[in-house]
Scaffold this motif. Structure first.
Motif, PDB file in Angstrom:
ATOM      1  N   ASP A   3       0.905  -1.154  -0.092  1.00 28.27           N
ATOM      2  CA  ASP A   3       0.090   0.184  -0.014  1.00 28.27           C
ATOM      3  C   ASP A   3       1.048   1.241   0.037  1.00 28.27           C
ATOM      4  O   ASP A   3       1.457   1.671   1.012  1.00 28.27           O
ATOM      5  CB  ASP A   3      -0.969   0.099   1.211  1.00 28.27           C
ATOM      6  CG  ASP A   3      -1.850   1.121   1.024  1.00 28.27           C
ATOM      7  OD1 ASP A   3      -1.904   1.925   0.202  1.00 28.27           O
ATOM      8  OD2 ASP A   3      -2.795   1.246   2.172  1.00 28.27           O
ATOM      9  N   LEU A   4       1.208   1.534  -1.270  1.00 27.61           N
ATOM     10  CA  LEU A   4       2.118   2.789  -1.386  1.00 27.61           C
ATOM     11  C   LEU A   4       1.706   3.868  -2.260  1.00 27.61           C
ATOM     12  O   LEU A   4       0.616   3.724  -2.974  1.00 27.61           O
ATOM     13  CB  LEU A   4       3.375   2.351  -2.126  1.00 27.61           C
ATOM     14  CG  LEU A   4       4.380   1.297  -1.442  1.00 27.61           C
ATOM     15  CD1 LEU A   4       5.307   0.839  -2.378  1.00 27.61           C
ATOM     16  CD2 LEU A   4       4.640   1.679  -0.161  1.00 27.61           C
ATOM     17  N   GLN A   5       2.069   5.184  -1.926  1.00 34.05           N
ATOM     18  CA  GLN A   5       1.803   6.379  -2.702  1.00 34.05           C
ATOM     19  C   GLN A   5       2.911   7.126  -3.140  1.00 34.05           C
ATOM     20  O   GLN A   5       3.823   7.038  -2.515  1.00 34.05           O
ATOM     21  CB  GLN A   5       1.008   7.456  -1.737  1.00 34.05           C
ATOM     22  CG  GLN A   5      -0.472   6.820  -1.049  1.00 34.05           C
ATOM     23  CD  GLN A   5      -1.482   6.631  -2.020  1.00 34.05           C
ATOM     24  OE1 GLN A   5      -1.769   7.633  -2.887  1.00 34.05           O
ATOM     25  NE2 GLN A   5      -2.328   5.821  -1.591  1.00 34.05           N
ATOM     26  N   PHE A   6       2.931   7.225  -4.501  1.00 32.49           N
ATOM     27  CA  PHE A   6       3.991   7.841  -5.302  1.00 32.49           C
ATOM     28  C   PHE A   6       3.360   9.262  -5.469  1.00 32.49           C
ATOM     29  O   PHE A   6       2.494   9.684  -6.158  1.00 32.49           O
ATOM     30  CB  PHE A   6       4.172   7.169  -6.655  1.00 32.49           C
ATOM     31  CG  PHE A   6       4.758   5.766  -6.397  1.00 32.49           C
ATOM     32  CD1 PHE A   6       5.973   5.414  -6.997  1.00 32.49           C
ATOM     33  CD2 PHE A   6       4.195   4.702  -5.734  1.00 32.49           C
ATOM     34  CE1 PHE A   6       6.601   4.220  -6.843  1.00 32.49           C
ATOM     35  CE2 PHE A   6       4.780   3.436  -5.709  1.00 32.49           C
ATOM     36  CZ  PHE A   6       5.958   3.356  -6.369  1.00 32.49           C
ATOM     37  N   GLU A   7       4.411  10.256  -5.164  1.00 36.52           N
ATOM     38  CA  GLU A   7       3.669  11.781  -5.157  1.00 36.52           C
ATOM     39  C   GLU A   7       4.986  12.439  -6.021  1.00 36.52           C
ATOM     40  O   GLU A   7       6.076  12.684  -5.509  1.00 36.52           O
ATOM     41  CB  GLU A   7       3.368  12.167  -3.742  1.00 36.52           C
ATOM     42  CG  GLU A   7       2.640  11.298  -2.939  1.00 36.52           C
ATOM     43  CD  GLU A   7       2.553  11.949  -1.554  1.00 36.52           C
ATOM     44  OE1 GLU A   7       3.406  12.206  -0.920  1.00 36.52           O
ATOM     45  OE2 GLU A   7       1.593  11.219  -0.945  1.00 36.52           O
ATOM     46  N   SER A   8       4.398  13.280  -6.789  1.00 38.02           N
ATOM     47  CA  SER A   8       5.310  14.426  -7.620  1.00 38.02           C
ATOM     48  C   SER A   8       5.105  15.516  -6.978  1.00 38.02           C
ATOM     49  O   SER A   8       4.061  15.818  -6.417  1.00 38.02           O
ATOM     50  CB  SER A   8       4.821  14.097  -8.922  1.00 38.02           C
ATOM     51  OG  SER A   8       5.734  14.950  -9.747  1.00 38.02           O
ATOM     52  N   GLU A   9       6.071  16.206  -6.913  1.00 34.58           N
ATOM     53  CA  GLU A   9       6.291  17.574  -6.111  1.00 34.58           C
ATOM     54  C   GLU A   9       5.659  18.683  -7.388  1.00 34.58           C
ATOM     55  O   GLU A   9       5.612  18.386  -8.554  1.00 34.58           O
ATOM     56  CB  GLU A   9       7.564  18.119  -5.885  1.00 34.58           C
ATOM     57  CG  GLU A   9       7.947  17.005  -4.528  1.00 34.58           C
ATOM     58  CD  GLU A   9       8.953  17.672  -3.923  1.00 34.58           C
ATOM     59  OE1 GLU A   9       9.790  18.511  -4.226  1.00 34.58           O
ATOM     60  OE2 GLU A   9       9.611  17.091  -2.868  1.00 34.58           O
TER      61      GLU A   9
ATOM     62  N   THR B  77       4.707   7.174 -24.611  1.00 31.47           N
ATOM     63  CA  THR B  77       5.528   6.824 -23.336  1.00 31.47           C
ATOM     64  C   THR B  77       5.096   8.124 -22.301  1.00 31.47           C
ATOM     65  O   THR B  77       5.162   9.252 -22.742  1.00 31.47           O
ATOM     66  CB  THR B  77       6.729   6.304 -23.311  1.00 31.47           C
ATOM     67  OG1 THR B  77       7.019   5.777 -21.773  1.00 31.47           O
ATOM     68  CG2 THR B  77       7.827   7.093 -23.726  1.00 31.47           C
ATOM     69  N   HIS B  78       4.849   7.976 -20.914  1.00 35.76           N
ATOM     70  CA  HIS B  78       4.731   8.740 -20.187  1.00 35.76           C
ATOM     71  C   HIS B  78       5.818   8.271 -18.925  1.00 35.76           C
ATOM     72  O   HIS B  78       5.349   7.362 -18.353  1.00 35.76           O
ATOM     73  CB  HIS B  78       3.417   9.060 -19.471  1.00 35.76           C
ATOM     74  CG  HIS B  78       3.453   9.722 -18.149  1.00 35.76           C
ATOM     75  ND1 HIS B  78       2.308   9.650 -17.422  1.00 35.76           N
ATOM     76  CD2 HIS B  78       4.046  10.848 -17.668  1.00 35.76           C
ATOM     77  CE1 HIS B  78       2.484  10.300 -16.197  1.00 35.76           C
ATOM     78  NE2 HIS B  78       3.686  11.067 -16.611  1.00 35.76           N
ATOM     79  N   LYS B  79       6.922   9.069 -18.628  1.00 37.73           N
ATOM     80  CA  LYS B  79       7.797   8.514 -17.557  1.00 37.73           C
ATOM     81  C   LYS B  79       8.046   9.727 -16.917  1.00 37.73           C
ATOM     82  O   LYS B  79       8.105  10.991 -17.203  1.00 37.73           O
ATOM     83  CB  LYS B  79       9.036   7.956 -18.462  1.00 37.73           C
ATOM     84  CG  LYS B  79       8.919   6.848 -18.952  1.00 37.73           C
ATOM     85  CD  LYS B  79      10.209   6.169 -19.594  1.00 37.73           C
ATOM     86  CE  LYS B  79      10.289   4.760 -20.314  1.00 37.73           C
ATOM     87  NZ  LYS B  79       9.685   4.801 -21.492  1.00 37.73           N
ATOM     88  N   PHE B  80       8.672   9.495 -15.464  1.00 43.87           N
ATOM     89  CA  PHE B  80       8.902  10.300 -14.579  1.00 43.87           C
ATOM     90  C   PHE B  80       9.797   9.476 -13.605  1.00 43.87           C
ATOM     91  O   PHE B  80       9.545   8.617 -13.131  1.00 43.87           O
ATOM     92  CB  PHE B  80       7.839  11.287 -13.848  1.00 43.87           C
ATOM     93  CG  PHE B  80       8.737  12.188 -12.966  1.00 43.87           C
ATOM     94  CD1 PHE B  80       9.221  13.184 -13.326  1.00 43.87           C
ATOM     95  CD2 PHE B  80       8.339  11.894 -11.543  1.00 43.87           C
ATOM     96  CE1 PHE B  80       9.993  14.077 -12.440  1.00 43.87           C
ATOM     97  CE2 PHE B  80       8.972  12.969 -10.783  1.00 43.87           C
ATOM     98  CZ  PHE B  80       9.541  14.099 -11.044  1.00 43.87           C
ATOM     99  N   GLY B  81      11.093  10.159 -13.030  1.00 46.56           N
ATOM    100  CA  GLY B  81      12.048   9.569 -12.183  1.00 46.56           C
ATOM    101  C   GLY B  81      11.936  10.657 -10.879  1.00 46.56           C
ATOM    102  O   GLY B  81      12.219  11.737 -11.346  1.00 46.56           O
ATOM    103  N   GLY B  82      11.659  10.101  -9.660  1.00 47.03           N
ATOM    104  CA  GLY B  82      11.868  10.955  -8.573  1.00 47.03           C
ATOM    105  C   GLY B  82      10.464  11.119  -7.647  1.00 47.03           C
ATOM    106  O   GLY B  82      10.592  12.224  -6.865  1.00 47.03           O
TER     107      GLY B  82
END
Length: 356
Positions: free
Chosen positions: A166-172, A192-197
């Motif tokens: 149960d994880l949440q990935f949050e972009s600033e 493609t849609h990518k993001f790291g961080g």
């Protein structure tokens, strides 16, 4: 030469293929396309002599592939998950690597005709699911694709024990993602849609251990891809994300071959510093029995291998090999903000070869 900062347009089109058109918009944007409807694009294939309605149905169903893969690292663990619909088959996989011991827990479900797999048409506001009795996985994108939830439960293969995630990935707020629409050889298309961080928060039960993800120390990456695929597709891909000693977020995304490069278009080979992208040029990804080596303008990295996750399948009409090498990356990146030294940063290298 260091990597170069760039600023993609903030307003992507609503759809990739506009009404009445037969090819998609091409470009790179800092936000995902809400409706990346590549299935509406015309592509050449073996059945294009059939009546239009039949041909359209075949190309939409059998040549269009889509998936979302997510991975994250926290001190002591690397966790990865994918939900994929390749038309002929669908799968879900989860693996968790204990980076202190090298032990790997893994789960793989493959389903003919993608039974039980649902991968929606985008990554902006969407929910991808796998329901397989005792195993369930869910990736729910929201906030215009800037946040998502990863949730699931089941049992790892080979007596690896139970898992519950149960994880949440949050972009600033100021982060700039990468959404690309580019041509492939033989008249095909890739989005493609990518993001790291992403900062990652939550709890995962992994084979009897409780792992808490502190967003100050835990970062992740996501890859949503859909493509009108070539019959034979090969690629290598590197993904890693870490918190630097000075507290900044650093992430890297490299792929080879690079879609769009031959046409002189923007590529997805990039790094992010505090969510801001910089282009990596002339990337080369090599893998052999000694591990992975990555080079590019102002970039040199080597991987110390730790664990291998492998998928292999060979049935009529379908052959598939996917290797995920998880290990510790070390080296340097010359960026617009100076030289960044990396030492024992855990991430992955993917080596894929598919006839699908």
């Amino acid at each position: 030469m260091p990597s170069l900062p760039f600023r993609d347009p903030d307003s992507p089109p609503r759809q990739l293929v506009e009404p009445g058109q037969t090819s998609p918009c091409l470009g790179r944007w800092s936000r995902p396309v809400p409706e990346p409807n590549l299935e509406e694009a015309a592509i050449p294939h073996l059945w294009d002599w059939l009546p239009a309605r039949m041909e359209r149905g075949i190309s939409r169903r059998w040549r269009n592939k889509r998936w979302q893969f997510v991975n994250c690292a926290t001190p002591g663990w690397v966790l990865s998950c994918a939900i994929a619909d390749a038309a002929i088959a669908g799968n879900v996989f989860v693996y968790a690597v204990n980076t202190r011991s090298g032990a790997i827990h893994r789960l793989l479900h493959m389903r003919p005709l993608a039974a039980g797999v649902r991968v929606e048409a985008g990554s902006s506001e969407s929910e991808h699911r796998f329901d397989g009795g005792r195993t369930s996985m869910r990736i729910a994108n929201h906030g215009g694709g800037r946040h998502f939830a990863l949730q699931g439960r089941g049992r790892f293969d080979a007596g690896g024990g139970a898992f519950e995630i149960d994880l949440q990935f949050e972009s600033e707020p100021g982060d700039r993602h990468a959404a690309l629409s580019v041509p492939l050889p033989e008249g095909r298309w890739n989005y493609t849609h990518k993001f790291g961080g992403f900062r990652v928060r939550g709890v995962a039960q992994l084979g009897g251990e409780t792992v808490r993800f502190d967003p100050a120390l835990s970062l992740g990456a996501s890859d949503y891809t859909r493509l009108a695929a070539l019959r034979h597709t090969v690629w290598r891909w590197v993904s890693l994300a870490t918190v630097l000693p000075d507290g900044r977020r650093f992430a890297l995304n490299l792929v080879q071959p690079t879609p769009g490069e031959a046409a002189g278009l923007a590529t997805e080979n990039m790094l992010w510093i505090e969510g801001q992208p910089e282009q990596v040029r002339n990337a080369s990804l090599q893998v052999d029995g000694l591990g992975w080596r990555v080079q590019g303008d102002g970039l040199q990295l080597v991987m110390r291998p730790l664990a291998l996750y492998r998928q292999q399948l060979r049935v009529p009409l379908l052959a598939h090999r996917l290797d995920h090498h998880v290990g510790a990356w070390s080296g340097f990146a010359e960026t617009s903000q100076g030289r960044i030294e990396l030492r024992d940063v855990f991430g992955l290298g993917e080596d894929n070869d598919s006839w699908w």
